[in-house]
Write an enzyme that holds these catalytic residues in place. Sequence first.
Site, PDB file in Angstrom:
ATOM      1  N   CYS A 294       3.124   2.162   4.721  1.00  0.00           N
ATOM      2  CA  CYS A 294       4.273   1.322   4.799  1.00  0.00           C
ATOM      3  C   CYS A 294       4.624   1.988   3.773  1.00  0.00           C
ATOM      4  CB  CYS A 294       3.988   0.116   4.194  1.00  0.00           C
ATOM      5  SG  CYS A 294       2.369  -0.380   3.033  1.00  0.00           S
ATOM      6  N   LEU A 295       4.665   1.434   2.019  1.00  0.00           N
ATOM      7  CA  LEU A 295       5.775   1.902   0.625  1.00  0.00           C
ATOM      8  C   LEU A 295       4.162   2.221  -0.125  1.00  0.00           C
ATOM      9  CD1 LEU A 295       7.406   3.251  -0.019  1.00  0.00           C
ATOM     10  CD2 LEU A 295       8.397   1.382  -1.391  1.00  0.00           C
TER      11      LEU A 295
END
Length: 112
Positions: free
Chosen positions: A77-78
């Site tokens: 993800c981030l």
Amino acid sequence: MLNLFKKSSNSMVNNITPGEAKKELDRDKNIVLIDVRNEREYNQKHIPNSTLIPLNILAGQIETEVPDKNKKIFVYCLSGGKSNSAVRKLVDMGYKNVYNLGGIISWPYETE
């Protein structure tokens, strides 16, 4: 190479470093790389050959995208929070070889 994968202190979550993941992805083209961010974030920047399956629809879409529950899956993800949740969800659904790659912010290699 499996000795490179580290079990985190959180039960059921295997973590993999970007360096380890890059080696594995270069060696094994059958690994599924999943980005669990939203479409806007994915379109801005993502790891090549990754598949977008946002966390909020992961449970409903993963069995269509990856029907083989023994397939090796790397999730990112981030920053690592959503990918950790996604890995837990996939393990709960019966997926056996799921690894948390963490966040794209830690990925020092090519992105698109």
